[in-house]
Design a protein around this motif. Structure first.
Motif, PDB file in Angstrom:
ATOM      1  N   PRO A  15       0.849  -1.201   0.000  1.00  0.00           N
ATOM      2  CA  PRO A  15       0.000   0.000   0.000  1.00  0.00           C
ATOM      3  C   PRO A  15       0.880   1.244   0.000  1.00  0.00           C
ATOM      4  O   PRO A  15       1.819   1.331   0.791  1.00  0.00           O
ATOM      5  N   ARG A  51       9.625   4.831  -0.355  1.00  0.00           N
ATOM      6  CA  ARG A  51      10.916   4.538   0.294  1.00  0.00           C
ATOM      7  C   ARG A  51      11.286   3.089   0.010  1.00  0.00           C
ATOM      8  O   ARG A  51      10.455   2.185   0.161  1.00  0.00           O
ATOM      9  N   LYS A 111      10.955  -6.010  -0.296  1.00  0.00           N
ATOM     10  CA  LYS A 111      10.794  -6.817  -1.507  1.00  0.00           C
ATOM     11  C   LYS A 111      10.219  -6.023  -2.690  1.00  0.00           C
ATOM     12  O   LYS A 111      10.838  -5.940  -3.753  1.00  0.00           O
ATOM     13  N   VAL A 112       9.028  -5.461  -2.490  1.00  0.00           N
ATOM     14  CA  VAL A 112       8.353  -4.783  -3.611  1.00  0.00           C
ATOM     15  C   VAL A 112       9.043  -3.460  -3.932  1.00  0.00           C
ATOM     16  O   VAL A 112       9.313  -3.143  -5.099  1.00  0.00           O
ATOM     17  N   THR A 113       9.349  -2.709  -2.887  1.00  0.00           N
ATOM     18  CA  THR A 113       9.906  -1.375  -3.125  1.00  0.00           C
ATOM     19  C   THR A 113      11.318  -1.464  -3.726  1.00  0.00           C
ATOM     20  O   THR A 113      11.680  -0.653  -4.576  1.00  0.00           O
TER      21      THR A 113
END
Ligand SMILES: Cc1cc2nc3c(=O)[nH]c(=O)nc-3n(C[C@H](O)[C@H](O)[C@H](O)COP(=O)(O)OP(=O)(O)OC[C@H]3O[C@@H](n4cnc5c(N)ncnc54)[C@H](O)[C@@H]3O)c2cc1C
Ligand code: FES
Length: 267
Positions: free
Chosen positions: A52, A68, A72-74
């Motif tokens: 999110p 930021r 994993k995703v960022t």
């Protein structure tokens, strides 16, 4: 591309990438969904997962996400380029109580990446200076390397209708203050407002805790304080219970809460 089904992620093109700091970048992504200030979307990359992320700005055909790099995703997002695609679903969340701010003095206290979820609202108040009475901004960052939205901070500071108080936790910098955002709450002339104000607070959990305490200590009633909360989320639509605290679903009922309810969410 329109998001027809609000829970099905759809591919959207990254239009621009605007680095803010070494580890925080703004991704401008195509979007045609209506957005309210303070809402968030679920951003995903196949095989890496979903996170999110608040909407830090928006226009007719785009939404900005200031992200930021923390996991994993960022991490994977930071490997993408302009023209690549990410998957979006949403928008979700209730947004800031914009109607409550009409003709009031608006006090906004935000720290670090917490400036993102309130930035589009600050810009809307900047663009329509007849909406609120006056705007007071207390914005804090860790150090000069972590300052976000430098151009906008400068623009807001130059505007008479805005009273700006910028601070770094422990570094001398330009004409800024040094210290925590809590140290600046006394600068706000609450007595002169004769009750005609609202306070919006967003930032790291420890900051929100101490700002809440300090506002109450200064006689601000709970119902004049609004806070935006980040909680671990999964579905974002009130089904999985990841964000649930007692009977409250942060994804559905929030992420913005009046302090009368939000005080039980403060860590
Ligand atoms: C409503 C809402 C709005 C948000 N808005 C924003 C926003 O605008 N911008 C933004 O940057 N973030 C925002 N967040 C936070 C963001 O969703 C999280 O940072 C998200 O978890 C990142 O996903 P990720 O897969 O990159 O990180 P994850 O891999 O899930 O990691 C998340 C955290 O866990 C830690 N971690 C990961 N693996 C381990 C491990 N093995 N051991 C110990 N710790 C570990 C990481 O260091 C990191 O701090 C928001 C969250 C919410 C709920
Ligand atoms: S994230 Fe699933 S219920 Fe809120």
């Amino acid at each position: 591309m329109m998001l027809n089904n609000p829970i099905r992620p759809e591919a959207h093109k990254i239009l621009r990438i605007l680095p803010q700091t070494e580890s925080e970048w703004t991704f401008r992504v195509e979007n045609h969904m209506p957005i309210q200030h303070g809402q968030f979307m679920q951003i995903s990359i196949p095989k890496f997962g979903e996170a999110p992320i608040s909407i830090s700005g928006f226009g007719e055909s785009y939404a900005d996400f200031t992200i930021r790099k923390v996991g994993k995703v960022t991490d994977e997002l930071f490997n993408l380029k302009e023209g690549d695609y990410v998957f979006l679903r949403g928008c979700y969340g209730n947004g800031w109580p914009v109607g409550c701010l009409k003709d009031k003095n608006v006090v906004i206290i935000a720290g670090g990446t917490g400036v993102s979820p309130v930035k589009s609202l600050i810009n809307a108040l900047y663009d329509d200076q007849n909406y609120a009475e006056e705007v007071y901004l207390i914005l804090g960052f860790k150090n000069s390397q972590s300052v976000l939205f430098a151009d906008e901070l400068k623009k807001w500071k130059a505007e008479k209708y805005f009273h700006t108080f910028y601070t770094l936790d422990g570094e001398d910098y330009k004409d800024w203050n040094k210290g925590m955002v809590t140290d600046l709450i006394e600068e706000i002339p609450f007595q002169q407002f004769a009750g005609n104000y609202e306070c919006l607070v967003v930032g790291p959990p420890v900051m929100m805790k101490f700002v809440g305490k300090k506002l109450l200590k200064n006689g601000i009633p709970e119902d004049k304080i609004w806070m935006s909360f980040e909680r671990k989320m999964s579905c974002a639509i009130g089904k999985c219970g990841h964000c649930r605290i007692d009977e409250t679903y942060v994804c559905l009922d929030g992420p913005i809460f009046n302090y009368t309810i939000g005080k039980k969410l403060v860590d």
